[in-house]
Design a protein around this motif. Structure first.
Motif, short mmCIF file in Angstrom:
data_model
loop_
_atom_site.label_atom_id
_atom_site.label_comp_id
_atom_site.label_asym_id
_atom_site.label_seq_id
_atom_site.Cartn_x
_atom_site.Cartn_y
_atom_site.Cartn_z
N THR A 55 59.64 45.20 125.95
CA THR A 55 58.25 45.62 125.73
C THR A 55 57.56 45.91 127.07
OG1 THR A 55 58.27 44.03 123.94
CG2 THR A 55 56.17 45.03 124.45
N PHE A 56 57.85 45.05 128.03
CA PHE A 56 57.25 45.21 129.37
C PHE A 56 57.66 46.56 129.97
CE2 PHE A 56 57.12 44.32 133.98
CZ PHE A 56 55.80 43.88 134.06
N ALA A 57 58.96 46.86 129.89
CA ALA A 57 59.44 48.12 130.45
C ALA A 57 58.82 49.31 129.72
CB ALA A 57 60.97 48.18 130.36
N TYR A 58 58.69 49.20 128.41
CA TYR A 58 58.10 50.28 127.61
C TYR A 58 56.66 50.53 128.04
CZ TYR A 58 57.50 53.06 123.32
OH TYR A 58 57.28 54.06 122.44
N LEU A 59 55.90 49.44 128.21
CA LEU A 59 54.48 49.59 128.53
C LEU A 59 54.25 50.06 129.96
CD1 LEU A 59 52.96 46.53 126.69
CD2 LEU A 59 52.38 48.92 126.30
N VAL A 60 55.00 49.49 130.89
CA VAL A 60 54.77 49.80 132.29
C VAL A 60 55.39 51.14 132.66
CG1 VAL A 60 55.21 49.04 134.65
CG2 VAL A 60 54.58 47.39 132.91
N LEU A 61 56.60 51.41 132.18
CA LEU A 61 57.26 52.66 132.52
C LEU A 61 57.28 53.57 131.29
CD1 LEU A 61 60.00 50.77 134.47
CD2 LEU A 61 58.28 52.24 135.53
N ASN A 62 58.44 53.68 130.63
CA ASN A 62 58.48 54.46 129.40
C ASN A 62 59.63 54.00 128.52
OD1 ASN A 62 60.88 55.63 130.34
ND2 ASN A 62 59.67 57.07 131.58
N ILE A 63 59.82 54.65 127.40
CA ILE A 63 60.80 54.17 126.42
C ILE A 63 62.23 54.27 126.95
CG2 ILE A 63 60.93 56.40 125.19
CD1 ILE A 63 61.35 54.67 122.61
N TYR A 64 62.49 55.29 127.82
CA TYR A 64 63.86 55.44 128.33
C TYR A 64 64.26 54.25 129.18
CZ TYR A 64 62.93 60.04 126.56
OH TYR A 64 62.60 61.06 125.73
#
Lengths: 295, 61
Positions: A125-134
């Motif tokens: 979730t953190f990676a999705y929010l801070v960066l993107n889904i990839y």
């Protein structure tokens, strides 16, 4: 729907998948079928939700929301108790019991796997929010790989050399190699044991291993796993027919006496070799400070 | 303290070797001794251990 919906959903889904990956039913047959699995998938889902929701909570500066995680911790400790109690209850009805050390190991694994789920969905979730889904997918795959590695501990074949050794009787004493196993009085029983019994000698490869395989819980785990995989020539009314492991006090070797229904020696060696080394049995005397000082 | 092991019965062909303490079965010959021991093992759910050629004990483990 808001900006957090998809990241949370993503976190929950990958977390639950992670739990399902970790929930393999193998020869240990635990957890068994549907119902046991549903409990753990449901708990995995809860863990994943907690991990996923934690990230938006922090982003919204709702720091107190993190206290939720403490509830999660006590919840999963409860899981460990539940597993321990269930398995201890069931253990009384096993022909060859698992033993408490093995049960504790399984219970710990159940608890820790829930934490792994929390971490996975938190990071995703953190990676999705801070960066993107990839990036989130990338991180998730990384987590899955780490989880897979954490799941498989070491096995006995990394610690000992396993040799087949013919069992024999000296008067009433049953021996594997030169290791005394037990006293069997009746000639009739002795005949059965000579027919079905198999002996193996496990020689430790170093000093640390000696104390690990000497652990009674570890020995019971060996007996339980081999009995599950190879079958056991035993019933409730025949206490004399019992697989046992005894230790050679001089050099730390252990003599394994089995009563397998499958009499294939190579298969038995393979099975003994793949018995897990129990976390709670591992001892590292070579790591002690005193020893290093003397060297 | 819980006693986890105990001698449930003594089966012997030599009555001079035991003075009781546990139920003692005195047999005529080795064959009878083995048969009695095998029966008692099954009945008492204990293990028949051989102490000597003329004496078996049934022990509950």
């Amino acid at each position: 729907m808001n900006e957090y919906s998809f990241p949370i959903l993503f976190g929950v889904v990958v977390g639950t998948i992670a739990r399902i990956i970790m929930l393999r039913t193998d020869y240990r047959q635990y957890p068994t079928y549907l119902h046991g699995k549903i409990i753990h998938v449901a708990l995995g889902f809860i863990a994943a939700s907690l991990g996923a929701v934690a990230v938006p909570a922090i982003m919204e500066k709702e720091f107190t929301a993190v206290t939720f995680l403490t509830i999660a911790a006590s919840q999963f400790r409860e899981v460990r108790n539940m597993e321990r109690n269930t398995l201890t209850e069931l253990d009384r009805y096993e022909l060859v019991p698992r033993g408490n050390t093995y049960i504790e190991g399984i219970a710990i694994a159940f608890e820790s796997r829930n934490y792994l789920v929390i971490f996975t969905s938190f990071l995703a979730t953190f990676a999705y929010l801070v960066l993107n889904i990839y990036f989130a997918v990338f991180i998730t795959l990384g987590c899955f790989i780490i989880i897979n590695r954490l799941m498989s501990g070491s096995t006995l074949k990394e610690l000992v050399t396993i040799e087949y050794s013919q069992i024999h009787f000296e008067k009433a004493g049953l021996y594997v190699d030169n290791i005394y196993i037990m006293n069997i009085g009746l000639p009739e029983r002795q005949k059965e044991i000579m027919e079905y019994g198999m002996g193996f000698v496990l020689t430790p490869i170093n000093f640390d291993v000696r104390s690990t395989i000497a652990n009674l819980g570890q020995r019971q785990a060996i007996l339980h796993d081999t009995s599950v995989s190879l079958g056991v020539f035993r019933d409730s009314g025949t206490p004399a027919l019992v697989p046992l492991i005894k230790r050679d006090l001089n050099d730390g070797r252990i003599g394994v006496f089995l009563l397998p229904q499958n009499q294939d020696v190579n298969r038995a060696i393979e099975v003994i070799g793949s018995v897990p080394v129990l976390e709670n049995a591992i001892r590292m005397p070579s790591e002690s400070k005193n020893k290093n000082k003397n060297e | 303290m819980e006693i986890s092991k105990m001698i449930l019965a003594i089966i012997t062909t030599n009555s001079n070797k035991t003075i009781g303490g546990a139920p003692t079965f005195i047999c005529e010959n080795t064959e009878e001794m083995e048969r009695t021991a095998a029966n008692l093992e099954a009945i008492l759910d204990g293990i028949a251990h051989g102490l000597s050629k003329e004496m078996y004990i049934i022990v509950k483990h």
